[in-house]
Scaffold this motif. Structure first.
Motif, short mmCIF file in Angstrom:
data_model
loop_
_atom_site.label_atom_id
_atom_site.label_comp_id
_atom_site.label_asym_id
_atom_site.label_seq_id
_atom_site.Cartn_x
_atom_site.Cartn_y
_atom_site.Cartn_z
N TYR A 126 0.85 -1.19 0.00
CA TYR A 126 0.00 0.00 0.00
C TYR A 126 0.89 1.23 0.00
O TYR A 126 1.77 1.36 0.83
CB TYR A 126 -0.92 0.01 1.22
CG TYR A 126 -1.83 -1.19 1.27
CD1 TYR A 126 -2.94 -1.26 0.44
CD2 TYR A 126 -1.56 -2.24 2.13
CE1 TYR A 126 -3.77 -2.37 0.48
CE2 TYR A 126 -2.40 -3.35 2.17
CZ TYR A 126 -3.49 -3.40 1.35
OH TYR A 126 -4.31 -4.49 1.38
N LYS A 176 -3.68 7.34 -2.96
CA LYS A 176 -3.39 6.01 -2.42
C LYS A 176 -3.39 5.03 -3.57
O LYS A 176 -4.17 5.16 -4.51
CB LYS A 176 -4.43 5.59 -1.39
CG LYS A 176 -4.46 6.43 -0.15
CD LYS A 176 -5.51 5.92 0.81
CE LYS A 176 -5.54 6.79 2.06
NZ LYS A 176 -6.51 6.28 3.04
N VAL A 224 -2.35 0.62 -4.61
CA VAL A 224 -2.02 -0.74 -4.18
C VAL A 224 -1.26 -1.40 -5.33
O VAL A 224 -1.71 -1.36 -6.47
CB VAL A 224 -3.29 -1.55 -3.86
CG1 VAL A 224 -2.95 -2.97 -3.46
CG2 VAL A 224 -4.10 -0.86 -2.78
#
Length: 146
Positions: free
Chosen positions: A110, A121, A123
């Motif tokens: 992450y 953000k 991933v």
């Protein structure tokens, strides 16, 4: 002048011997999750493609070095642009990777940071394998899980 030259040469030798030990420090890590974090740290915070490539399988290392800059790697390989990365952490679901798969691991990372003053953000998933020396290397960048 001839008396000072050996002294200067000695100091140059000592200074050059002290530096450079940091490049392969990622290879000393024995945990695939920490290697994945160190890989992204090298790309985003340290801006050191050589250091990131040092923990990749040869094919992936050549691809990283082809792009030459950390910005190009981030843009083309990860489709992620960050001006500043504030947090990089592996997925801690409680499953012990090395107990389930002895020679292969898939690590989810992450990443949080800023781009144009907007918090982002993301991933990313990496596939790691153990090479013949028993060291973990990043073998493949997996497709986005979402």
């Amino acid at each position: 002048m001839f008396k000072v030259f050996p002294l200067v040469l000695f100091f140059v030798f000592i200074l050059s011997a002290c530096g450079g030990g940091e490049e392969n420090e990622i290879m000393d890590i024995d945990n695939p999750k920490l290697i994945a974090v160190a890989f992204f740290e090298a790309i985003y915070n340290e801006k050191d493609i050589d250091k990131a490539a040092s923990v990749c399988a040869p094919k992936l290392a050549r691809l990283l070095l082809h792009y030459r800059t950390s910005q190009s790697v981030a843009k083309h390989l990860f489709n992620m642009s960050f001006e500043k990365v504030t947090d990089i952490k592996p997925d801690d679901t409680g499953v012990k990777v090395r107990e389930r798969f002895k020679e292969k691991a898939v690590v989810t990372v992450y990443i949080e940071g800023f781009y144009e003053e907007t918090k982002k953000k993301d991933v990313k998933r990496l596939s790691l394998v153990q090479n013949s020396d028993g060291q973990w290397v990043i073998d493949e960048i997996l497709k986005d899980p979402f």
